[in-house]
Design a protein around this motif. Structure first.
Motif, PDB file in Angstrom:
ATOM      1  N   SER A 142      34.194  34.370  40.792  1.00  0.00           N
ATOM      2  CA  SER A 142      32.832  34.284  41.316  1.00  0.00           C
ATOM      3  C   SER A 142      32.546  35.420  42.300  1.00  0.00           C
ATOM      4  CB  SER A 142      32.581  32.923  41.970  1.00  0.00           C
ATOM      5  OG  SER A 142      33.436  32.741  43.073  1.00  0.00           O
ATOM      6  N   GLY A 143      33.546  35.840  43.073  1.00  0.00           N
ATOM      7  CA  GLY A 143      33.356  36.977  43.968  1.00  0.00           C
ATOM      8  C   GLY A 143      33.084  38.253  43.205  1.00  0.00           C
ATOM      9  N   MET A 144      33.825  38.477  42.127  1.00  0.00           N
ATOM     10  CA  MET A 144      33.600  39.677  41.312  1.00  0.00           C
ATOM     11  C   MET A 144      32.200  39.668  40.699  1.00  0.00           C
ATOM     12  SD  MET A 144      37.168  40.166  39.314  1.00  0.00           S
ATOM     13  CE  MET A 144      38.672  40.585  40.128  1.00  0.00           C
ATOM     14  N   VAL A 145      31.805  38.529  40.139  1.00  0.00           N
ATOM     15  CA  VAL A 145      30.481  38.421  39.516  1.00  0.00           C
ATOM     16  C   VAL A 145      29.382  38.584  40.563  1.00  0.00           C
ATOM     17  CG1 VAL A 145      28.913  36.822  38.325  1.00  0.00           C
ATOM     18  CG2 VAL A 145      31.281  37.051  37.563  1.00  0.00           C
ATOM     19  N   LEU A 146      29.552  37.954  41.727  1.00  0.00           N
ATOM     20  CA  LEU A 146      28.560  38.040  42.792  1.00  0.00           C
ATOM     21  C   LEU A 146      28.344  39.485  43.228  1.00  0.00           C
ATOM     22  CD1 LEU A 146      26.814  36.567  45.024  1.00  0.00           C
ATOM     23  CD2 LEU A 146      28.850  36.785  46.442  1.00  0.00           C
ATOM     24  N   PHE A 147      29.415  40.247  43.391  1.00  0.00           N
ATOM     25  CA  PHE A 147      29.256  41.619  43.857  1.00  0.00           C
ATOM     26  C   PHE A 147      28.765  42.561  42.764  1.00  0.00           C
ATOM     27  CE2 PHE A 147      31.643  40.098  47.502  1.00  0.00           C
ATOM     28  CZ  PHE A 147      30.848  40.623  48.512  1.00  0.00           C
ATOM     29  N   VAL A 148      29.018  42.263  41.507  1.00  0.00           N
ATOM     30  CA  VAL A 148      28.401  43.056  40.426  1.00  0.00           C
ATOM     31  C   VAL A 148      26.900  42.817  40.428  1.00  0.00           C
ATOM     32  CG1 VAL A 148      28.184  43.255  37.922  1.00  0.00           C
ATOM     33  CG2 VAL A 148      30.438  43.276  38.969  1.00  0.00           C
ATOM     34  N   ILE A 149      26.491  41.557  40.576  1.00  0.00           N
ATOM     35  CA  ILE A 149      25.057  41.240  40.635  1.00  0.00           C
ATOM     36  C   ILE A 149      24.418  41.889  41.857  1.00  0.00           C
ATOM     37  CG2 ILE A 149      23.411  39.348  40.969  1.00  0.00           C
ATOM     38  CD1 ILE A 149      25.297  37.637  39.202  1.00  0.00           C
ATOM     39  N   LEU A 150      25.087  41.821  43.003  1.00  0.00           N
ATOM     40  CA  LEU A 150      24.564  42.453  44.216  1.00  0.00           C
ATOM     41  C   LEU A 150      24.398  43.950  44.024  1.00  0.00           C
ATOM     42  CD1 LEU A 150      23.788  42.234  47.236  1.00  0.00           C
ATOM     43  CD2 LEU A 150      26.203  42.603  47.749  1.00  0.00           C
ATOM     44  N   GLU A 151      25.373  44.588  43.400  1.00  0.00           N
ATOM     45  CA  GLU A 151      25.272  46.024  43.153  1.00  0.00           C
ATOM     46  C   GLU A 151      24.092  46.339  42.250  1.00  0.00           C
ATOM     47  OE1 GLU A 151      27.937  49.783  41.595  1.00  0.00           O
ATOM     48  OE2 GLU A 151      28.521  47.767  41.027  1.00  0.00           O
ATOM     49  N   LYS A 152      23.899  45.540  41.218  1.00  0.00           N
ATOM     50  CA  LYS A 152      22.791  45.786  40.299  1.00  0.00           C
ATOM     51  C   LYS A 152      21.442  45.545  40.966  1.00  0.00           C
ATOM     52  CE  LYS A 152      25.286  47.114  36.991  1.00  0.00           C
ATOM     53  NZ  LYS A 152      25.360  48.532  36.735  1.00  0.00           N
TER      54      LYS A 152
END
Length: 128
Positions: free
Chosen positions: A73-83
């Motif tokens: 979930s941390g990896m997905v959250l930060f990919v979404i934040l970056e996008k």
């Protein structure tokens, strides 16, 4: 003990700013070739610290499914934040999004500092 902590924190900060300033004195051609190597080194160091140090320590204290779900979930959250912060990316000279990396760094650092503070506070024994 507190003066030692503050002193070494300031020394580390001044050292980091000084090192960055000295890096600007390096000729542009060498910097252009050196920056990708430094980014790769930093990425490998962070991933190594997480996967070889922090995740095994977390697995000793929590169930595997909880640790795995948190990491994913941390990896997905930060990919979404970056996008969301860097909505699009281009290499043309007419792009106006090149200066938008600063909010990503600031938001990520603020979140990181908040989580660090929470972890440090939660790990302290409760005094009554």
């Amino acid at each position: 003990m507190l003066p030692w902590i503050v002193g070494f924190s300031l020394l580390g900060s001044v050292g980091a700013v000084g090192g960055a300033a000295l890096f600007l004195l390096v000729p542009k051609g060498i910097r252009r070739g050196l920056v990708p190597c430094l980014i790769s080194c930093a990425t490998g160091t962070l991933l190594g610290a997480a996967f070889l140090g922090m995740i095994p320590a977390a697995l000793k204290q929590a169930p595997t499914i909880a640790v795995s779900a948190t990491v994913l979930s941390g990896m997905v959250l930060f990919v979404i934040l970056e996008k969301l912060v860097l909505w699009r990316h281009c290499h043309d000279s007419g792009c106006e999004v090149h200066g938008r990396a600063a909010p990503l760094v600031l938001i990520g650092d603020a979140f990181h500092d908040f989580v660090d503070g929470m972890v440090i506070q939660c790990s302290q024994p409760i005094r009554t």
